[in-house]
Design a protein around this motif. Structure first.
Motif, PDB file in Angstrom:
ATOM      1  N   LEU A 377       0.827  -1.192   0.000  1.00 16.54           N
ATOM      2  CA  LEU A 377       0.000   0.000   0.000  1.00 16.54           C
ATOM      3  C   LEU A 377       0.867   1.250   0.000  1.00 16.54           C
ATOM      4  O   LEU A 377       1.928   1.287   0.641  1.00 16.54           O
ATOM      5  N   SER A 378       0.408   2.266  -0.690  1.00 15.59           N
ATOM      6  CA  SER A 378       1.077   3.565  -0.669  1.00 15.59           C
ATOM      7  C   SER A 378       0.836   4.232   0.678  1.00 15.59           C
ATOM      8  O   SER A 378      -0.003   3.770   1.474  1.00 15.59           O
ATOM      9  N   PRO A 379       1.527   5.335   0.968  1.00 16.34           N
ATOM     10  CA  PRO A 379       1.267   6.041   2.234  1.00 16.34           C
ATOM     11  C   PRO A 379      -0.191   6.472   2.400  1.00 16.34           C
ATOM     12  O   PRO A 379      -0.677   6.615   3.530  1.00 16.34           O
ATOM     13  N   THR A 380      -0.912   6.655   1.285  1.00 15.94           N
ATOM     14  CA  THR A 380      -2.321   7.038   1.360  1.00 15.94           C
ATOM     15  C   THR A 380      -3.265   5.844   1.262  1.00 15.94           C
ATOM     16  O   THR A 380      -4.487   6.009   1.232  1.00 15.94           O
ATOM     17  N   GLY A 381      -2.709   4.624   1.188  1.00 17.36           N
ATOM     18  CA  GLY A 381      -3.533   3.422   1.194  1.00 17.36           C
ATOM     19  C   GLY A 381      -3.878   2.862  -0.160  1.00 17.36           C
ATOM     20  O   GLY A 381      -4.658   1.906  -0.251  1.00 17.36           O
ATOM     21  N   ASP A 382      -3.330   3.417  -1.230  1.00 11.49           N
ATOM     22  CA  ASP A 382      -3.616   2.886  -2.561  1.00 11.49           C
ATOM     23  C   ASP A 382      -2.901   1.557  -2.771  1.00 11.49           C
ATOM     24  O   ASP A 382      -1.727   1.418  -2.392  1.00 11.49           O
ATOM     25  N   PRO A 383      -3.569   0.567  -3.390  1.00 11.65           N
ATOM     26  CA  PRO A 383      -2.891  -0.711  -3.674  1.00 11.65           C
ATOM     27  C   PRO A 383      -1.928  -0.551  -4.845  1.00 11.65           C
ATOM     28  O   PRO A 383      -2.330  -0.197  -5.952  1.00 11.65           O
ATOM     29  N   LEU A 384      -0.652  -0.807  -4.604  1.00 12.80           N
ATOM     30  CA  LEU A 384       0.381  -0.577  -5.612  1.00 12.80           C
ATOM     31  C   LEU A 384       0.773  -1.841  -6.358  1.00 12.80           C
ATOM     32  O   LEU A 384       0.894  -1.844  -7.581  1.00 12.80           O
TER      33      LEU A 384
END
Length: 506
Positions: A377-384
Motif C-alpha cells: 500500500l502507498s502512504p495514502t492506502g492505494d494498492p500498488l
C-alpha cells in the motif's frame, strides 16, 4: 450429544483458569459469538457443498430449508456464500433449535460426524480464547507480521477456523499469533540432510547444518536434542515465524492438523523449492512490476516431513518502507478500514485479477488466498502491487507455457498439470472465492467490486469462465467428512458476477 457440545468449552475454561485466570471472564463472554462464527461457516458448507445426505435445498420466504436423506428438514437463514460476519446464530432441525455447531453435527448423525463434531467443538472454544485477550483501540501496525497477528478468527470460511488439536491452552497462548507472543525456535544439528538453495550462516555450526524447529514440534513429535535459537514473531499460519528487524521468515514443520491439513513439510516440496522459486521469480518479472514473489533462500529436510524447514524472504523486502509503503496480508485488509470503500475494493480487485489472470494465461496458477497473498500500500492506502509467498502449492502448465515460448521448469509431481479445470480451480478458488470474497465480506460487495473491475481486465481465455461459470471452491467440510479420500474435494458457488442464489447444488 449435550455433553460433547460442552466438553471442549468447559475443558478449555478449566485450563484457562489455571494458567490465565484474568482471561476467564472475557473467554466466557466470547463463547456465544464464537459459536455463531463457527455455525456461520458450517451453514455455508451445508448450503453449498455436495454432501450426499442432503437431497434438496429449497429457498423459502425466510431462509433456506435443507431436505435430508432420512426425511428430516433443517432450516436456517438465507445463505450468503461470501459473508464473513457471523450472521447465523441458530438453525432448526425438525423444529428443534441448535446454536452450537458440534451439537448440530451430532444430531445430523452422519458418517464420520463424531470426529467433525469434536473438531468444531475445539474450534469454537479456541476461537473464544483467541478473542479473549485482544487489545482495545490499539494503533494500526507498522510491520506485516504485526498485521498478521491482528487476524484473530483464522480461516474466513472453514468451520475448523481455529481447531488446534494437540495444543493445550498454555501452548495456544504461547504460540498462537493472535496472542502476540515471542516464540523461541529450537535448532537441531544434523549430519545428513537434503538441502536446496543457500543455508544461512546462523544455521551452521562446526560443519553441521542446523534445522530450525518449532517448540511444539520439539515437545510432541521429535525426540532429538536441540539448542536455543532466536526469538521470533509467529505469523498467521502459526508454524511460520518472522525473525526480528525485518529478517527472513522461517517455515517450520508442525505435525498437527490445523484446519484441514497436517502442517509438516514434505520431502517433495524441499526437493523442488529452489527450482520453483527461480521459476516464479522469472514469471513475476513479466508482470510489469505488479507482482513480487518472496524468494526461497533455502529449504532443508532430514529426509523426514517432521524435521524440515524453509527460509524465505520477508514480504517487506518488496516495499519502500522508508517512503511510507506498507505490506498488509489480504486476510488483514478488512482491519485497515480500506475495504469499506467500494472504489478502493474495486481497484484492489482489478489489480489482483489482472495479475492472476495474466499468470494463468501464461501457465501459472497461484494459490492466492488471503494468507499467501499480500498487497503493498502507498502512504495514502492505494494498492500498488502484490506480494506472493509460499510456492509449495502453485500449479504450472507446460502446455500453456509453451504457447508463450516459455521454457517449463524441470519439475514433476503434483505441481505440474495441463488440466484446465485444475488450473482454474486453483486460482479462482483461492483468489476469488477466498481472498477477494473475504476482503469484500458479502456477496453484494463482491459482486459490485467484480463488475467494476472487469471493465479493465485483460481479455484472457479464462475470463469468460470466471464471469459465467459457477465459482469453484474447496468443499472444506466434505473433506473433513471424507477421511479416506486424499486430495482436495470441490464444490461450486453461485457466480459472484450475477445475483446470488441459495445454492448451486441440488
Amino acid at each position: 450429544m449435550h455433553h460433547l457440545s460442552l466438553c471442549a468449552e468447559a475443558e478449555l475454561a478449566g485450563e484457562l483458569h489455571a494458567v490465565r485466570p484474568d482471561l476467564s471472564a472475557s473467554y466466557a463472554a466470547g463463547l456465544p459469538g464464537a459459536r455463531a462464527a463457527v455455525l456461520t461457516r458450517l451453514w455455508r458448507a451445508l448450503a453449498h457443498e455436495p454432501l450426499p445426505w442432503i437431497v434438496r435445498r429449497e429457498p423459502t420466504r425466510d431462509g433456506l430449508t435443507l431436505h435430508l436423506a432420512d426425511g428430516r428438514r433443517l432450516h436456517g437463514p438465507p445463505a450468503d456464500p461470501y459473508a464473513t460476519d457471523a450472521y447465523v446464530t441458530e438453525v432448526r432441525l425438525e423444529g428443534r433449535r441448535y446454536d452450537r455447531p458440534a451439537a448440530l453435527v451430532m444430531a445430523l448423525d452422519v458418517l464420520h460426524g463424531d470426529a467433525l463434531a469434536a473438531e468444531l467443538d475445539e474450534s469454537t472454544a479456541s476461537l473464544a480464547l483467541s478473542r479473549a485477550a485482544q487489545q482495545r483501540d490499539a494503533p494500526q501496525p507498522v510491520s506485516s507480521w504485526a498485521w498478521e497477528q491482528r487476524v484473530i478468527d483464522g480461516h474466513p470460511y472453514h468451520p475448523n477456523c481455529r481447531s488446534r488439536p494437540g495444543f493445550s491452552v498454555a501452548e495456544q497462548l504461547a504460540y498462537g499469533p493472535e496472542h502476540r507472543p515471542l516464540v523461541r525456535l529450537g535448532l537441531v544439528p544434523v549430519d545428513d540432510a537434503l538441502l536446496r538453495g543457500t543455508w544461512p550462516a546462523w544455521l551452521r555450526q562446526d560443519g553441521r547444518l542446523l534445522i530450525p524447529v518449532h517448540p511444539w514440534q520439539m515437545a510432541h513429535v521429535l525426540d532429538v536434542p536441540a539448542q536455543d535459537g532466536p526469538l521470533t514473531h509467529p505469523l498467521m499460519s502459526l508454524r511460520t515465524l518472522a525473525l526480528p528487524e525485518g529478517g527472513p521468515h522461517v517455515k517450520t514443520a508442525i505435525s498437527a492438523r490445523l484446519t484441514s491439513s497436517v502442517r509438516d513439510i514434505s520431502v517433495y516440496s524441499v526437493e523442488t523449492s529452489a527450482t520453483v522459486s527461480e521459476f516464479a521469480e522469472s514469471i513475476a518479472a513479466r508482470m510489469d512490476g505488479l507482482l513480487c514473489v518472496t524468494r526461497t533462500v533455502g529449504a532443508i529436510s532430514a529426509h523426514s516431513p517432521d524435521l524440515a524447514a524453509v527460509i524465505r524472504e520477508s514480504p517487506e523486502a518488496y516495499a519502500d518502507t522508508a517512503a511510507g509503503e506498507r505490506v498488509v496480508p489480504v486476510a488483514a485488509l478488512p482491519l485497515t478500514g480500506l475495504t469499506t470503500s467500494p472504489a478502493w475494493l474495486a481497484g484492489f480487485t482489478r489489480l489482483a485479477l489482472t495479475v492472476g489472470l495474466r499468470l494463468l494465461e501464461l501457465g501459472v496458477a497461484l494459490e492466492a488466498h488471503g494468507q499467501n497473498l499480500l498487497v503493498v500500500l502507498s502512504p495514502t492506502g492505494d494498492p500498488l502491487r502484490l506480494v506472493y509467498r509460499d510456492l509449495a502449492d502453485i500449479r504450472v502448465s507446460p502446455a500453456r507455457l509453451a504457447r508463450h515460448g516459455i521454457k517449463a521448469p524441470e519439475l514433476s509431481g503434483r505441481i505440474v498439470t495441463d488440466d484446465e479445470t485444475t488450473l482454474r480451480r486453483k486460482l479462482f478458488g483461492s483468489l476469488v472465492a477466498g481472498a477477494l470474497a473475504s476482503a469484500a465480506g458479502s456477496a453484494p460487495a463482491l459482486r459490485t467490486a467484480l463488475r467494476t473491475a472487469v471493465r479493465d481486465l485483460p481479455p484472457t481465455p479464462d475470463l469468460p469462465a470466471l464471469r459465467e461459470d459457477p465459482l469453484p471452491t474447496k468443499a472444506l467440510t466434505l473433506m473433513r467428512l471424507s477421511p479416506r479420500r486424499t486430495g482436495d474435494l470441490w464444490t461450486r458457488l453461485p457466480n459472484p458476477f450475477t445475483a446470488p442464489t441459495a445454492s448451486c447444488n441440488p
